[in-house]
Write a protein that holds these residues in place. Structure first.
Motif: not given
Length: 861
Positions: A667-686
């Motif tokens: 479910s992409a959050w359509k108000a932002t393009k962040l979901d199209g940028l996997p390098n910035q999504l939650s799995p990269v966070e500690h």
């Protein structure tokens, strides 16, 4: 330290000739393997030259060849096996043109960093070109990638500054999945078609053959194989207690850098098996004392002994053993309900079928496929929400309808009620008078003692113990203990997984608690928010299809495996997350201080839509201007969360499937393009940053809208004092933007002015949309009736006056203590509002049964 080939004494000069020859051969072979498979540069420079590093590997001459796996066939120069999908990505950073100068006197001193999270996760860097607006680097970097992953390379151009932080000048994201095997593509990234500034990069993708790699995936996230490296350090001489510290690093490992006194210590590293990593051992304060060992060359399951030839005695023996990491995943990758939830629903349907037959006076038993899924959805609202939910559940039980419910979801204050009730495994089968009396005792008691010195000392001791166990320290943990003291006289040892006992026979509805995962800074919850659901069985992200058993929430994970199990938290610490008022930033607070619908319009409307057919394959960010820097400063001020919650991220290390964005359950959050940028999504966070869902929409409904749960009827229990339909309308707009089936929420002007106790919303044109029965917190006919059909006497008129104004109500969310009279009024009002709408409830249940019969006919065999 002397290196092989230098005109200086070598520590193994006296070694037998076979030892010296084999050591030299090993170093040369490792170098050839290492040069192309490690994410590094061909030329010398900041990325390093592999040959000089490998040649520092030495073998202590007194060891016999027979006892050392290196010489007993441990390395084995076997032919690599073919693996579909293994590729070598070469990124050649060529040059830049027309870069703006950041210095007052000279031109910029530029370098480029490269980062690819799906390859060995350390940033690589070109050399720095001094005083040039058009620097030429012409350096190549190699990344071993897998074609099943979303491989997005991040390149950033920086202007080096010796006095201040290096200035970012250009940022580029490039999707390597757009390359064909064998293709060489030259890209010129510019800020604008007319702009002079641009970066020229060449990309090349080549197929590789190598050892097999097993991938586990739900087509959104991917878990890769892990390897474990055991390292033992020991002095080789008689001297003990050597001074100094040694640091060990395996880039991209779960453990990160580890330190110990020189010559002692045992270490363990977990890292992706396919990553061509190296063990780096460095003496602190002595940069020249450095040993690097390519891990690909180590034989699996055998011990390899090396010596770290330091410049001072004694020498340090290094014992290495590589083995396979855990193969089984501890994170469930799947978008449907877990097997435990499915088994519960099967048991619960028997209870629901019996209750519906009695309530609707059906002439036959319902078949399993005819039993509708009915859910209660409760909003937040502090003590008001907790008290109201008690009253409404008592009303449903009085009508004989509580056993018709399969799910109950809660957010913020309503989770407090559910956590209390589910301490009793039979709560819904009993009269709720007893739990209600306990509630009244806690709601009406003085709260001054929660900050007494003795209590503060107890908080300090428990928080210190959590820190010792390995839980991240954050203010929310203190809030959780204070909140527990507000609601209970003594600490409760109950845990979320303990609630499974209340579901063992399907005797109660399944509770689901909601929270929102967001970014600690730079983004508001309207710009980035991910729903997280907690049930007695699992905690997880429906967006990613990733879940863990509830007793493991808070433990440390890497690449889908459990790395460090921590004791399960008492449920009060989860309640602190679900009602986390203190993780708000200033911009979130504006939502509470303004009209929520207007806030939504301001921040969400007119933003660029992110369609699944328009996934960005590359992204160019322009350098910040002075105005941009000022704007960034105020954005950070508004969006930084000063008291953010912190929990170990069980998604850590997982990668994205190459087609994750097209997955129907992502479910992409359509108000932002962040979901199209996997390098910035939650799995990269500690760490995760979880907070109250009220900072987005005050609802607990999203878990019920998962298509795999297939809910037919939602009883919406709304505890907002301002706007009877406001949050439900925001939920409707959210669903519309996300493409989630949901009925339109369009109350008439008359209903807006004078909301009733119950409103029905449906969408006959959309069979997938659930029927919604909405119960706002209103005082309508309760003024005139003490019970359904029973008019109040003049003496009872005062009891019917319940102040629900948004300004001076005794039930405002800031109130933590109610008077006994106000508590009784709210409990009676909410119970009455349910009981007074018996016919609407029964009508909605009949509709749900009919809907299920029409849509769930058994398929012919």
């Amino acid at each position: 330290m002397a290196m092989a080939g230098e005109n200086s004494p070598s520590r193994h000069e006296g070694a037998p000739a076979p030892v010296r020859v084999l050591t030299h051969f090993l170093g040369r072979w490792l170098t050839q393997e290492w040069a192309w498979c490690l994410g590094g540069a061909e030329e010398a420079g900041p990325a390093g030259t592999p040959l000089a590093l490998v040649e520092k590997l030495t073998v202590l001459s007194p060891w016999s060849c027979a006892s050392c796996p290196i010489f007993s066939g441990g390395f084995g120069l076997m032919a690599p096996a073919k693996v579909p999908g293994a590729c070598l990505l070469t990124v050649r950073v060529l040059q830049a043109h027309g870069l703006p100068s950041r210095d007052l006197v000279t031109s910029s001193d530029c370098y480029v960093t490269l980062w690819l999270p799906t390859a060995p996760s350390h940033r690589l860097q070109t050399r720095t070109v001094r005083n040039s607006r058009s620097p030429i680097w012409n350096q190549s970097f190699h990344f071993r990638v897998h074609s099943q992953l979303k491989n997005v390379v991040e390149l950033k151009v920086f202007d080096q500054d010796l006095l201040t932080k290096d200035d970012p000048m250009l940022s580029v994201l490039f999707d390597a999945g757009t390359l064909r095997v064998g293709e060489i593509r030259r890209e010129s990234f510019s800020l604008s078609p007319q702009g002079e500034e641009r970066l020229e990069v060449e990309f090349r993708l080549q197929s590789l053959t190598d050892c097999a790699e097993q991938l586990a995936s739900n087509d959104i996230l991917v878990a890769r194989e892990l390897s474990c490296l055991h390292v033992q350090l020991e002095d080789t001489g008689d001297q003990k207690g050597s001074k100094g510290t040694v640091q060990l690093v395996v880039p991209g490992s779960f453990e990160g850098p580890q330190e110990a006194p020189v010559g002692t210590g045992s270490f363990l590293f977990h890292y992706p098996a396919s990553w061509e990593q190296e063990l780096s051992i460095r003496l602190q304060g002595a940069p020249q004392e450095h040993l690097k060992v390519p891990l690909r060359a180590l034989p699996c399951g055998q011990v390899v002994r090396l010596v770290f030839p330091t410049s001072q005695e004694p020498l340090m023996r290094v014992e290495l053993r590589k083995e396979e990491g855990p193969r089984e995943l501890d994170v469930r990758l799947g978008c449907g309900p877990c097997p435990e939830e499915q088994a519960f629903l099967s048991r619960r349907k028997q209870v629901v079928a019996t209750a519906l037959k009695q309530a609707l006076q059906l002439d036959r038993d319902l078949q399993e496929h005819e039993v509708p899924v009915v859910a209660v959805m409760a909003t937040g609202g502090g003590i008001r929400a907790m008290t109201s939910l008690y009253g409404q559940l008592a009303g449903l039980r009085e009508l004989g309808l509580l056993d018709c419910i399969s799910y109950i979801t809660g957010a913020s204050g309503s989770t407090w009620a559910l956590a209390n009730l589910y301490e009793d495994p039979e709560w819904s089968q009993k009269d709720l008078a007893g739990p209600t009396e306990l509630l009244k005792t806690q709601v009406t008691k003085s709260k001054l003692g929660v900050l007494a010195p003795s209590q503060l000392q107890r908080y300090r001791q428990e928080l210190a113990e959590r820190a010792r166990l390995g839980y991240p320290a954050c203010f929310t943990n203190l809030w959780a203990l204070i909140n527990e003291a507000l609601l209970h006289d003594q600490p409760h040892e109950h845990k979320l997984s303990d609630q499974r006992e209340a579901l063992s026979r399907g005797q109660n509805p399944l509770p689901i608690y909601c929270a929102l995962n967001t970014k600690e800074q730079s983004l508001t919850t309207f710009e980035f928010g991910e729903w997280v659901e907690f049930s007695p069985y699992e905690v997880g992200f429906p967006k990613y299809g990733a879940f863990i058993p509830s007793e493991l929430f808070g433990s440390e994970f890497f690449m889908g495996r459990l790395m460090k199990r921590l004791p399960e938290s008492r449920i009060c610490f989860l309640e602190g997350i679900w009602s986390n008022l203190y993780a708000a930033n200033l911009q979130d607070s504006l939502y509470w201080a303004s009209e929520p619908s207007e806030f939504w319009d301001h921040w969400v409307q007119n933003r660029a839509s992110l369609d699944k057919e328009q996934v960005p394959i590359l992204k160019v960010e322009e350098p910040p201007t002075m105005a941009g820097r000022i704007a960034e400063f105020f954005t950070d001020l508004l969006t930084r969360r000063p008291l953010a919650q912190a929990t170990h991220n069980f998604l850590r290390g997982l990668h994205f499937h190459r087609d994750y964005f097209q997955h129907p359950h992502f479910s992409a959050w359509k108000a932002t393009k962040l979901d199209g940028l996997p390098n910035q999504l939650s799995p990269v966070e500690h760490l995760l940053c979880l907070l109250d869902v009220g900072y987005l929409i005050n609802t607990s409904c999203p878990p019920l809208l998962q298509p795999t749960r297939d809910v037919d009827l939602i009883l919406s229990l709304d505890y907002n004092l301002h706007g009877a339909f406001q949050q439900l309308q925001l939920l409707g707009r959210f669903c519309q933007e996300q493409g989630i089936p949901f009925p339109p929420i369009a109350p008439s002007p008359e209903q807006q002015r004078q909301p009733q106790e119950c409103h029905t919303f449906s969408d006959p044109a959309c069979p997938e949309a659930p029927l919604v029965l909405h119960f706002p917190l209103v005082n309508d006919s309760f003024r005139e009736y003490s019970a359904p059909g029973v008019r109040r006497t003049p003496e009872e008129k005062e009891a019917g006056e319940v102040n629900l104004s948004s300004s001076d109500s005794p039930y405002h969310y800031t109130k933590v203590t109610y008077s006994p009279e106000d508590t009784d009024r709210l409990l009676r009002l909410t119970r009455y509002n349910i009981c007074n709408n018996r016919e609407q409830l029964l009508g909605a249940l009949r509709q749900a049964v009919q809907r299920r019969r029409q849509r769930r006919q058994p398929k012919p065999s």
